[in-house]
Design a protein around this motif. Structure first.
Motif, short mmCIF file in Angstrom:
data_model
loop_
_atom_site.label_atom_id
_atom_site.label_comp_id
_atom_site.label_asym_id
_atom_site.label_seq_id
_atom_site.Cartn_x
_atom_site.Cartn_y
_atom_site.Cartn_z
N LEU A 30 2.66 -8.23 -2.29
CA LEU A 30 3.66 -8.23 -3.37
C LEU A 30 3.65 -6.92 -4.15
O LEU A 30 4.71 -6.37 -4.49
CB LEU A 30 3.43 -9.42 -4.30
CG LEU A 30 3.69 -10.80 -3.69
CD1 LEU A 30 3.33 -11.88 -4.69
CD2 LEU A 30 5.14 -10.92 -3.27
N LEU A 31 2.45 -6.40 -4.43
CA LEU A 31 2.37 -5.11 -5.14
C LEU A 31 2.96 -3.98 -4.30
O LEU A 31 3.61 -3.08 -4.82
CB LEU A 31 0.92 -4.81 -5.50
CG LEU A 31 0.33 -5.65 -6.63
CD1 LEU A 31 -1.15 -5.34 -6.81
CD2 LEU A 31 1.09 -5.39 -7.92
N ARG A 32 2.75 -4.02 -3.01
CA ARG A 32 3.31 -2.99 -2.14
C ARG A 32 4.84 -3.06 -2.11
O ARG A 32 5.52 -2.03 -2.13
CB ARG A 32 2.76 -3.13 -0.72
CG ARG A 32 3.25 -2.06 0.20
CD ARG A 32 2.62 -2.16 1.56
NE ARG A 32 3.15 -1.12 2.42
CZ ARG A 32 2.82 -0.96 3.65
NH1 ARG A 32 1.94 -1.77 4.22
NH2 ARG A 32 3.34 0.01 4.39
N ILE A 33 5.39 -4.25 -2.08
CA ILE A 33 6.86 -4.40 -2.10
C ILE A 33 7.41 -3.83 -3.40
O ILE A 33 8.42 -3.11 -3.39
CB ILE A 33 7.25 -5.89 -1.94
CG1 ILE A 33 6.95 -6.35 -0.53
CG2 ILE A 33 8.71 -6.11 -2.28
CD1 ILE A 33 7.14 -7.84 -0.32
N VAL A 34 6.78 -4.12 -4.52
CA VAL A 34 7.25 -3.59 -5.80
C VAL A 34 7.13 -2.07 -5.82
O VAL A 34 8.05 -1.36 -6.27
CB VAL A 34 6.45 -4.23 -6.96
CG1 VAL A 34 6.73 -3.53 -8.28
CG2 VAL A 34 6.76 -5.71 -7.06
N TYR A 35 6.03 -1.53 -5.29
CA TYR A 35 5.83 -0.08 -5.24
C TYR A 35 6.92 0.60 -4.41
O TYR A 35 7.50 1.60 -4.83
CB TYR A 35 4.45 0.24 -4.68
CG TYR A 35 4.26 1.70 -4.35
CD1 TYR A 35 4.08 2.64 -5.36
CD2 TYR A 35 4.26 2.14 -3.03
CE1 TYR A 35 3.92 3.98 -5.07
CE2 TYR A 35 4.10 3.49 -2.73
CZ TYR A 35 3.92 4.40 -3.75
OH TYR A 35 3.77 5.72 -3.44
N VAL A 36 7.22 0.07 -3.24
CA VAL A 36 8.24 0.66 -2.37
C VAL A 36 9.63 0.56 -3.02
O VAL A 36 10.42 1.50 -2.96
CB VAL A 36 8.22 -0.01 -0.98
CG1 VAL A 36 9.41 0.41 -0.14
CG2 VAL A 36 6.93 0.32 -0.26
N ALA A 37 9.91 -0.56 -3.68
CA ALA A 37 11.21 -0.71 -4.35
C ALA A 37 11.35 0.31 -5.47
O ALA A 37 12.41 0.92 -5.63
CB ALA A 37 11.36 -2.13 -4.90
N ILE A 38 10.30 0.52 -6.25
CA ILE A 38 10.34 1.52 -7.33
C ILE A 38 10.49 2.92 -6.74
O ILE A 38 11.28 3.73 -7.25
CB ILE A 38 9.08 1.41 -8.21
CG1 ILE A 38 9.11 0.10 -9.00
CG2 ILE A 38 8.96 2.61 -9.14
CD1 ILE A 38 7.82 -0.20 -9.74
N LEU A 39 9.77 3.22 -5.68
CA LEU A 39 9.84 4.54 -5.06
C LEU A 39 11.24 4.82 -4.52
O LEU A 39 11.80 5.91 -4.72
CB LEU A 39 8.80 4.64 -3.95
CG LEU A 39 8.70 5.98 -3.23
CD1 LEU A 39 8.22 7.05 -4.21
CD2 LEU A 39 7.78 5.87 -2.05
#
Length: 103
Positions: A30-39
């Protein structure tokens, strides 16, 4: 919430480690999905194309490949030689017939 707390407290040491690992993996995803979306959002906002004239795509015409294979549509017959005198050495035995047995 009390039921979940009791259930987690009743787990043994290895069961607790397995649950912690699974929950950690889920939170990591979940943290990785949020990170990629922000990036991706950041890159979409800050991306400025000043030189749109340079980004013209050129078309390259590539000829189709040439194959030098000749495909055979029909199979060639397989020829074999019968050894003379072979019948003298071979004994022909018929397979025994099985009776229909009802079990």
């Amino acid at each position: 919430m009390v039921r979940i707390h009791r259930a987690l407290m009743m787990l043994g040491p290895w069961e607790g480690r397995i649950v912690a690992f699974v929950l950690g993996c889920g939170l990591g995803v979940l943290l990785r999905i949020v990170y990629v979306a922000i990036l991706l959002t950041y890159r979409a906002i800050t991306h400025q194309s000043d030189n749109q004239e340079e980004e013209v795509e050129e078309e390259y015409l590539v000829p189709p490949p040439v194959f030098n294979y000749q495909y055979i549509d029909e199979k060639q017959p397989v020829l074999f030689e019968v050894v003379p005198g072979y019948d003298d050495y071979v004994e022909v035995v018929e397979a025994p017939h099985q009776q229909d047995a009802k079990n």
